[in-house]
Design a protein around this motif. Structure first.
Motif, PDB file in Angstrom:
ATOM      1  N   TYR A 110      54.557  -1.137  10.377  1.00 22.06           N
ATOM      2  CA  TYR A 110      55.495  -0.032  10.504  1.00 22.06           C
ATOM      3  C   TYR A 110      55.099   0.870  11.663  1.00 22.06           C
ATOM      4  CZ  TYR A 110      58.555   3.805   9.348  1.00 22.06           C
ATOM      5  OH  TYR A 110      59.518   4.772   9.406  1.00 22.06           O
ATOM      6  N   ASP A 111      56.052   1.160  12.523  1.00 23.35           N
ATOM      7  CA  ASP A 111      55.789   1.988  13.693  1.00 23.35           C
ATOM      8  C   ASP A 111      56.956   2.957  13.859  1.00 23.35           C
ATOM      9  OD1 ASP A 111      54.991   3.104  16.050  1.00 23.35           O
ATOM     10  OD2 ASP A 111      55.121   1.273  17.237  1.00 23.35           O
ATOM     11  N   LYS A 112      56.668   4.247  13.825  1.00 23.47           N
ATOM     12  CA  LYS A 112      57.731   5.252  13.937  1.00 23.47           C
ATOM     13  C   LYS A 112      58.397   5.228  15.310  1.00 23.47           C
ATOM     14  CE  LYS A 112      55.768   8.477  10.635  1.00 23.47           C
ATOM     15  NZ  LYS A 112      55.190   9.809  10.429  1.00 23.47           N
ATOM     16  N   LYS A 113      57.686   4.746  16.315  1.00 25.47           N
ATOM     17  CA  LYS A 113      58.228   4.723  17.660  1.00 25.47           C
ATOM     18  C   LYS A 113      59.093   3.495  17.927  1.00 25.47           C
ATOM     19  CE  LYS A 113      54.333   7.261  19.568  1.00 25.47           C
ATOM     20  NZ  LYS A 113      53.198   7.212  20.480  1.00 25.47           N
ATOM     21  N   ALA A 114      59.143   2.563  16.999  1.00 33.56           N
ATOM     22  CA  ALA A 114      59.921   1.338  17.185  1.00 33.56           C
ATOM     23  C   ALA A 114      61.410   1.656  17.206  1.00 33.56           C
ATOM     24  CB  ALA A 114      59.613   0.357  16.068  1.00 33.56           C
TER      25      ALA A 114
END
Length: 155
Positions: A110-114
């Protein structure tokens, strides 16, 4: 077989001999990069630099996703090196579509910047055999263990 047929035959013979000496042609590839771009100038600079590479057929830029797609007869490492030479932070596209990942909310994935609909690409390692947490006897042994701080307080 007229003059034109003879000329074609001779040119084919010459080109066959020439092909053996030259190196093989690369296959058509699509390379996706994540490049940090803030304005139209950054976008133009990256597009111009990548278009100047030999073998590049098409360069597409999506500034909202920070994604650059290069199509052509190119090496991914050379494309990345050329993108970095512009002074922009660049890397191979690190994301995969959300539905291709078994556990998209895992810590490494999980990556918030994706961009929406994407999660970070992580190499999955399949474990062979049963882990100690999946073994039912392990849970009974640790349930009443002195080493377990959450063990039954009756003991």
């Amino acid at each position: 077989m007229g003059v034109s047929g003879t000329l074609e035959y001779i040119s084919d013979l010459i080109s066959i001999g020439h092909k053996n000496k030259s190196k093989k042609r690369q296959q058509l590839r699509t390379v996706d990069l994540k490049v940090r771009m803030d304005c139209d100038g950054c976008e133009l600079k990256v597009k111009k630099a990548l278009s100047s590479l030999s073998g590049v057929k098409k360069v597409e830029i999506n500034r909202k996703q920070q994604k650059v797609t290069v199509s052509g007869y190119v090496e991914p490492n050379k494309v990345l090196k050329k993108a970095k030479s512009t002074g922009k932070k660049s890397e191979i596209w690190p994301y995969v579509p959300y539905n291709l990942v078994a556990q998209p909310y895992a810590a490494q994935v999980y990556d918030k910047k994706a961009p929406p609909g994407y999660v970070r690409r992580v190499e999955t390692t399949a474990s062979v055999g049963v882990t100690r947490y999946e073994d039912p006897s392990y849970s009974y042994v640790t349930l009443f263990s002195d080493d377990n701080p959450n063990a039954c307080s009756v003991m």
